[in-house]
Enzyme design. Sequence first.
Site, PDB file in Angstrom:
ATOM      1  N   GLU A 198       1.285  -0.983  -0.039  1.00 34.22           N
ATOM      2  CA  GLU A 198      -0.164   0.117  -0.355  1.00 34.22           C
ATOM      3  C   GLU A 198       0.675   1.154  -0.371  1.00 34.22           C
ATOM      4  O   GLU A 198       1.943   1.361   0.279  1.00 34.22           O
ATOM      5  CB  GLU A 198      -0.895  -0.146   0.755  1.00 34.22           C
ATOM      6  N   SER A 216       6.397   6.119   1.038  1.00 31.48           N
ATOM      7  CA  SER A 216       7.859   5.352   1.446  1.00 31.48           C
ATOM      8  C   SER A 216       8.150   4.933   2.996  1.00 31.48           C
ATOM      9  O   SER A 216       9.267   4.312   2.699  1.00 31.48           O
ATOM     10  CB  SER A 216       8.718   5.951   0.082  1.00 31.48           C
ATOM     11  N   ARG A 217       7.311   5.359   3.121  1.00 31.81           N
ATOM     12  CA  ARG A 217       7.248   4.237   4.688  1.00 31.81           C
ATOM     13  C   ARG A 217       8.329   5.058   5.207  1.00 31.81           C
ATOM     14  O   ARG A 217       8.880   4.356   6.116  1.00 31.81           O
ATOM     15  CB  ARG A 217       7.757   2.565   4.456  1.00 31.81           C
ATOM     16  N   LEU A 218       8.248   6.505   5.556  1.00 32.06           N
ATOM     17  CA  LEU A 218       8.833   7.442   5.674  1.00 32.06           C
ATOM     18  C   LEU A 218       7.551   7.641   6.638  1.00 32.06           C
ATOM     19  O   LEU A 218       7.012   8.743   6.523  1.00 32.06           O
ATOM     20  CB  LEU A 218       8.988   8.600   5.169  1.00 32.06           C
ATOM     21  N   HIS A 219       6.945   6.728   7.373  1.00 39.16           N
ATOM     22  CA  HIS A 219       6.194   7.369   8.248  1.00 39.16           C
ATOM     23  C   HIS A 219       5.919   8.728   9.577  1.00 39.16           C
ATOM     24  O   HIS A 219       7.497   8.678  10.099  1.00 39.16           O
ATOM     25  CB  HIS A 219       5.144   6.573   9.477  1.00 39.16           C
TER      26      HIS A 219
END
Length: 209
Positions: A6, A186-189
């Site tokens: 996702e 990009s998963r840089l939450h």
Amino acid sequence: MKDVREEYHAEGLTEASLHDDPLEQARRWVDEAIEAGLPLPNAMTLATVSEDGQPSSRVVLLKGVEGNGFTFFTHYDSRKGSEIAVNPKVSFTMFWQPFDRQMIVIGEAHKVDPEESDSYFASRPHASQISAAISPQSQPVSREWLEEEVERLEKEFPLAPVPRPEQWGGYRIIPTEIQFWHGRPSRLHDRYRYRKQANGDWTIERLAP
Ligand SMILES: Cc1cc2nc3c(=O)[nH]c(=O)nc-3n(C[C@H](O)[C@H](O)[C@H](O)COP(=O)(O)O)c2cc1C
């Protein structure tokens, strides 16, 4: 499942956009999920831990974010209730998928006053009162036995309100830590963790995703 990916597009979470009081921030997120019409906006996955350290979890419904904690209702002699009785330390997680938001609360669960449980029980639909009153929650039973018990109670209280069973009531989770997680590309939450200090103040810090 490994191929399910996702991408998160949500706008970021900043310290400036968060309320100083994490309970107020939590209330905002729950209210926004309710206002947006998300399915089960108040569903929370509650983890408890047994005396010998075995965690277990289940979904319950959040019924209020009061001044000092989060309230839910259940059976006090259920598995979760028995575990809380020996170890009040609990954690729960709420996930609002369309908002890319997760909230994680760590704290201690304490029974609410009986009057508060009475008042909420009385507000529930008659059929839910009956189901709660007959259910020895978390015990092995047969469907037939459950249906017979419902029939028995329906005869006893055809229209009248069912009295709240003593073993049914609310808990309030008093948080020591609350984390707000926001999905970003990009998963840089974004993650912010509030922790309660000995003097009652909250500190806030960003955590690595
Ligand atoms: C959407 C949803 C909402 C639920 N809400 C509650 C609730 O508010 N209180 C409750 O006791 N159980 C609720 N349940 C049932 C619990 O998940 C669980 O089966 C039950 O509380 C017994 O848990 P235990 O045996 O681990 O104590 C809900 C389940 C679902 C799927």
